[in-house]
Design an enzyme around this catalytic site. Structure first.
Site, PDB file in Angstrom:
ATOM      1  N   ALA A   8      55.394  61.455  53.895  1.00 39.75           N
ATOM      2  CA  ALA A   8      55.556  60.070  54.359  1.00 39.75           C
ATOM      3  C   ALA A   8      55.969  60.059  55.824  1.00 39.75           C
ATOM      4  O   ALA A   8      56.638  60.976  56.314  1.00 39.75           O
ATOM      5  CB  ALA A   8      56.607  59.358  53.504  1.00 39.75           C
ATOM      6  N   SER A   9      55.560  59.005  56.536  1.00 34.01           N
ATOM      7  CA  SER A   9      55.778  58.944  57.984  1.00 34.01           C
ATOM      8  C   SER A   9      57.261  58.999  58.357  1.00 34.01           C
ATOM      9  O   SER A   9      57.599  59.405  59.468  1.00 34.01           O
ATOM     10  CB  SER A   9      55.142  57.676  58.554  1.00 34.01           C
ATOM     11  OG  SER A   9      55.709  56.519  57.976  1.00 34.01           O
ATOM     12  N   ARG A  10      58.150  58.629  57.446  1.00 31.40           N
ATOM     13  CA  ARG A  10      59.585  58.674  57.768  1.00 31.40           C
ATOM     14  C   ARG A  10      60.108  60.110  57.771  1.00 31.40           C
ATOM     15  O   ARG A  10      61.218  60.363  58.242  1.00 31.40           O
ATOM     16  CB  ARG A  10      60.374  57.822  56.768  1.00 31.40           C
ATOM     17  CG  ARG A  10      60.283  58.298  55.327  1.00 31.40           C
ATOM     18  CD  ARG A  10      61.025  57.339  54.397  1.00 31.40           C
ATOM     19  NE  ARG A  10      60.949  57.734  53.005  1.00 31.40           N
ATOM     20  CZ  ARG A  10      59.952  57.424  52.184  1.00 31.40           C
ATOM     21  NH1 ARG A  10      58.931  56.688  52.638  1.00 31.40           N
ATOM     22  NH2 ARG A  10      59.956  57.811  50.922  1.00 31.40           N
ATOM     23  N   TYR A  11      59.332  61.043  57.216  1.00 35.37           N
ATOM     24  CA  TYR A  11      59.772  62.434  57.163  1.00 35.37           C
ATOM     25  C   TYR A  11      59.142  63.300  58.253  1.00 35.37           C
ATOM     26  O   TYR A  11      59.520  64.462  58.409  1.00 35.37           O
ATOM     27  CB  TYR A  11      59.436  63.050  55.805  1.00 35.37           C
ATOM     28  CG  TYR A  11      60.112  62.369  54.638  1.00 35.37           C
ATOM     29  CD1 TYR A  11      61.494  62.257  54.586  1.00 35.37           C
ATOM     30  CD2 TYR A  11      59.363  61.843  53.592  1.00 35.37           C
ATOM     31  CE1 TYR A  11      62.117  61.623  53.526  1.00 35.37           C
ATOM     32  CE2 TYR A  11      59.982  61.210  52.522  1.00 35.37           C
ATOM     33  CZ  TYR A  11      61.348  61.105  52.492  1.00 35.37           C
ATOM     34  OH  TYR A  11      61.965  60.489  51.434  1.00 35.37           O
ATOM     35  N   THR A  12      58.150  62.795  58.974  1.00 36.08           N
ATOM     36  CA  THR A  12      57.457  63.605  59.975  1.00 36.08           C
ATOM     37  C   THR A  12      57.697  63.044  61.371  1.00 36.08           C
ATOM     38  O   THR A  12      58.150  61.906  61.531  1.00 36.08           O
ATOM     39  CB  THR A  12      55.948  63.659  59.698  1.00 36.08           C
ATOM     40  OG1 THR A  12      55.402  62.334  59.818  1.00 36.08           O
ATOM     41  CG2 THR A  12      55.661  64.206  58.311  1.00 36.08           C
TER      42      THR A  12
END
Length: 784
Positions: free
Chosen positions: A116-120
């Protein structure tokens, strides 16, 4: 006042669909020919670099922040579509020269999705900063600007790329009525082709794709693809063949034309489950950073066949289409590789011209300021000017400006520069530096002025940019081009072919043992055949059929196989002979003329020109006319230098093959022996034969010198070859040598009798008994 317009739904659909298709193709699906980007890709790159969005170019930021910025200012669509567009630009296995430097999981070669974009997190690669957007760091004047979707800010209509990015990174896009497919190419090769075209506009442009993952690209008409921007080609992964410690063949897949290893592994497992590749024992996906799928085979399996089958039936080999379409302004056009590079060269030259103009404007401004400082310092009034500035009591600058203009011979704008300068800048110690800077800028200005009036100099600058990009970012080609055989996509391999008494056919591994399955015994065995060849099957009613070997499924050693009537629709009678087609074709080319001898149970024999069997169609042809109540019992290849033995149940006739006349396919033939008994068979006496071996239906075997069976003429009565009991009869006759082995297949066993162990007698000897029980029956016999 409200006004209602009536319109047919069908007409409204056509109108609305036409509008939608134009917008969708222009704004979403198809890349722009100028910079090679689709709108969402361009907006991501620009948003990650634009300082007004407070994104630090030098360090990674959360992908969610990037997605939010792009969606807020430029691309008001779903966050997932923006993030999905980021992913392939960040992965080296999806993008030939990545534009985004990823942090965290952006997917993997097994086909896994990005976290998910919040992790990358991500930032732009150095290549993107220099070759895709670098010019905008100096001046916004290099590109045209358009309003964003909300008219609250501007966005670039295209980016000032310095390399032909559309050919390097390629593009895939599905729009309304169009599918764009532009493969990736090697950066160095594309740059070389571009420079070659700059130097010689008449040069040909022929480029071969270079995928993101090492693979083998099958050679095709690259000139046609390059010249039309349309076509297709095939690419396959690397498969190596080795052997494990237990002696099992092992295939290792180390690359794929597309990166999803899960799909290929599942496809192989489906082939095993469907019984198409029974040779496979185990499939293991060991891919991590690199692709590695291990396929372990059963011992004795043909690894090359399995390898070719994996290529044929899975995505380890797959076709790729080329449809080089891109947006040019508001039009969708198809480009050849050359026309695209010509367009890029013009685009790069315009960018370079605009850069020169922007640079000239900045140089003129800077030189204008320096000239003011130099003139004032040289005028001798610098101290007076400083004193006037210090003692000034009123806000107005007019008196001071007039004084500076009159004493230093400067413009009013230059006078304002002096008034607004810091005291340090007016120090006489800076004069030398101002003079040196002015001289350098003057020389630089001369260079830029020359460039904007000379296309050759602009081209030289474009060439220099390309060479610098090649030096910094080009890598060796990773995909090699191979030529394949003319077998199409038929897997190559060597097998053993078995036709049984019940007209079943089995394709076994070359090392597999031939067994009797459910009482159905082997009738014909071809020990080695190539999967890309065909066999000819002769039936008892005078028809011959061609059967491609690759159409026969590979079976396990305990599998009964498939019925010949399933794979050959016209086959209604029993098979009397099976021949390997390459034998026929080879025999047709030998110096000594060869024929096919045909014998029926009703005592009819003939020879057939072997050339008539070199092009048998799968639907079959007649090879011999047969009487209504008759059957063909023997079909063999002979030459006129050989002798043929025709035998009934009681007598045998040896004749030269010259005695047998040649007839057409639709003819019957002539009498073989002067007998009223049914004919049992025919055999060939080769020149090296020293003995005649006779078997009877009761299991007796007689051996005597080949001279004991004298040559006679066709249609003679024949002679005895063994002393027969009242109820016994001849089963078979062979020419043999002492080292041969007689193999007798019975209803219960296979008996192997060395010829040298058989007591040598005469044509009137009783022979020796080989079958011990009265209930055992001979099925067939042969000399090996």
């Amino acid at each position: 006042m409200e006004k209602i317009l009536e319109q047919r739904a069908s007409e409204a659909y056509i109108t609305d669909m036409a509008r939608y298709s134009i917008i969708a193709n222009l704004k979403r699906a198809i890349p722009d020919v100028k910079d090679g980007f689709k709108p969402v890709q361009r907006r991501i790159i620009y948003a990650m670099d634009a300082r007004e969005h407070a994104i630090d170019r030098g360090s990674k930021v959360k992908s969610a922040s990037i997605v939010g910025t792009v969606m807020k200012w430029y691309h008001p669509h779903s966050d997932s579509s923006i993030y999905d567009a980021m992913k392939p630009m960040a992965n080296s296995f999806e993008c030939k020269v990545p534009l985004i430097q990823p942090g965290g999981s952006f997917g993997n070669i097994m086909g896994g999705r990005a976290a998910a974009s919040r992790y990358t997190e991500a930032n732009l690669t150095q290549f993107a900063l220099e070759c895709a957007i670098g010019g905008l760091h100096y001046s916004d004047a290099l590109v045209d600007w358009i309003d964003n979707y909300s008219n609250k800010c501007k966005e670039p209509e295209y980016l000032p790329v310095t390399v032909p990015l559309l050919l390097v990174n390629g593009a895939d896009g599905i729009g309304v009525g169009v599918k764009v497919s532009i493969p990736t190419h090697n950066l160095g090769e594309v740059i070389d082709a571009t420079i070659r075209l700059i130097d010689n506009p008449n040069a040909d442009v022929i480029l071969i794709p270079d995928h993101c993952i090492p693979c083998e690209i099958i050679d095709t008409d690259w000139k046609m693809i390059s010249n039309t921007g349309n076509g297709s080609y095939k690419a396959r992964g690397h498969i190596t063949v080795s052997e494990n410690k237990k002696g099992n063949p092992v295939l290792t897949i180390t690359s794929l034309p597309r990166y999803n290893t899960d799909i290929v592994k599942n496809q192989i497992e489906d082939l095993v489950a469907a019984g198409k590749l029974p040779q496979i024992q185990d499939v293991l996906d060991e891919s991590k950073i690199n692709i590695k799928i291990t396929v372990t085979l059963k011992k004795g399996s043909d690894a090359e066949f399995v390898k070719d089958a994996i290529y044929k039936y899975t995505d380890c080999e797959r076709p790729f289409s080329v449809n080089f379409e891109a947006i040019d302004g508001v039009e969708k056009l198809r480009f050849s590789y050359k026309s695209y590079l010509e367009s890029f060269i013009q685009f790069a030259m315009v960018n370079k011209f605009r850069f020169c103009c922007a640079r000239l404007a900045d140089i003129n401004t800077r030189m204008h300021k320096l000239e003011a400082f130099i003139k004032v310092m040289r005028s001798g009034y610098i101290d007076k000017i400083i004193e006037m500035i210090k003692k000034r009591k009123e806000m107005g600058d007019n008196e001071l400006i007039e004084f500076i203009i009159s004493k230093a011979n400067v413009t009013d704008l230059q006078a304002e520069f002096i008034i607004n300068a810091s005291l340090k800048q007016l120090s006489i110690g800076y004069l030398r530096k101002y003079e040196e800077d002015f001289t350098k800028l003057n020389a630089e200005m001369s260079g830029f002025e020359a460039m904007i009036t000379n296309d050759d100099l602009i081209k030289d600058a474009v060439r220099t940019d390309l060479l610098n990009a090649k030096k910094k970012y080009a890598t060796p080609r990773i995909c090699n081009v191979i030529k394949v055989s003319n077998f199409g996509n038929i897997p190559q391999g060597r097998f053993k072919m078995v036709v049984t008494e019940n007209n079943y056919i089995r394709k076994l591994g070359e090392q597999d043992v031939v067994n009797t399955i459910k009482g159905d015994k082997p009738k014909f065995i071809l020990p080695v055949v190539e999967n890309t060849e065909c066999i000819l099957l002769f039936d008892t009613k005078g028809r011959v059929f061609k059967l491609p070997i690759h159409k026969i499924p590979v079976v396990g050693r305990s599998d009964a196989g498939i019925s010949l009537r399933t794979v050959i629709k016209g086959l209604t009678a029993d098979v009397v002979s099976v021949m390997y087609e390459p034998w026929i074709k080879k025999a047709a080319k030998v110096r000594d003329k060869l024929y096919v001898a045909v014998l029926s149970r009703g005592n009819v024999i003939k020879k057939l020109d072997i050339n008539t069997l070199t092009s048998v169609p799968p639907s079959g042809i007649i090879y011999s006319k047969v009487n209504e109540n008759d059957d063909i019992i023997s079909v063999q290849i002979v030459s006129d230098k050989l002798d043929v033995v025709v035998y009934s149940g009681h007598k045998a006739l040896r004749m030269s093959a010259k005695e047998i006349p040649v007839y057409q396919r639709n003819s019957l033939g002539v009498a073989a022996m002067n007998t009223k008994d049914p004919i049992e068979g025919m055999s060939i006496i080769y020149p090296e034969a020293t003995d005649v071996v006779v078997t009877t239906k009761s299991g007796k075997v007689n051996r005597f010198s080949v001279a004991g069976l004298a040559q006679s003429s066709r249609n003679k009565a024949g002679v005895g070859v063994i002393k027969l009991g009242k109820t016994d009869s001849i089963h078979s006759i062979y020419g043999a040598i002492a080292s041969n082995v007689l193999c007798i297949t019975t209803t219960s066993d296979v008996i192997k009798v060395p010829v040298e162990s058989i007591t040598s007698g005469s044509s009137v000897s009783q022979g020796i008994k080989t079958i011990s029980t009265k209930t055992d029956i001979i099925i067939k016999s042969e000399i090996a």
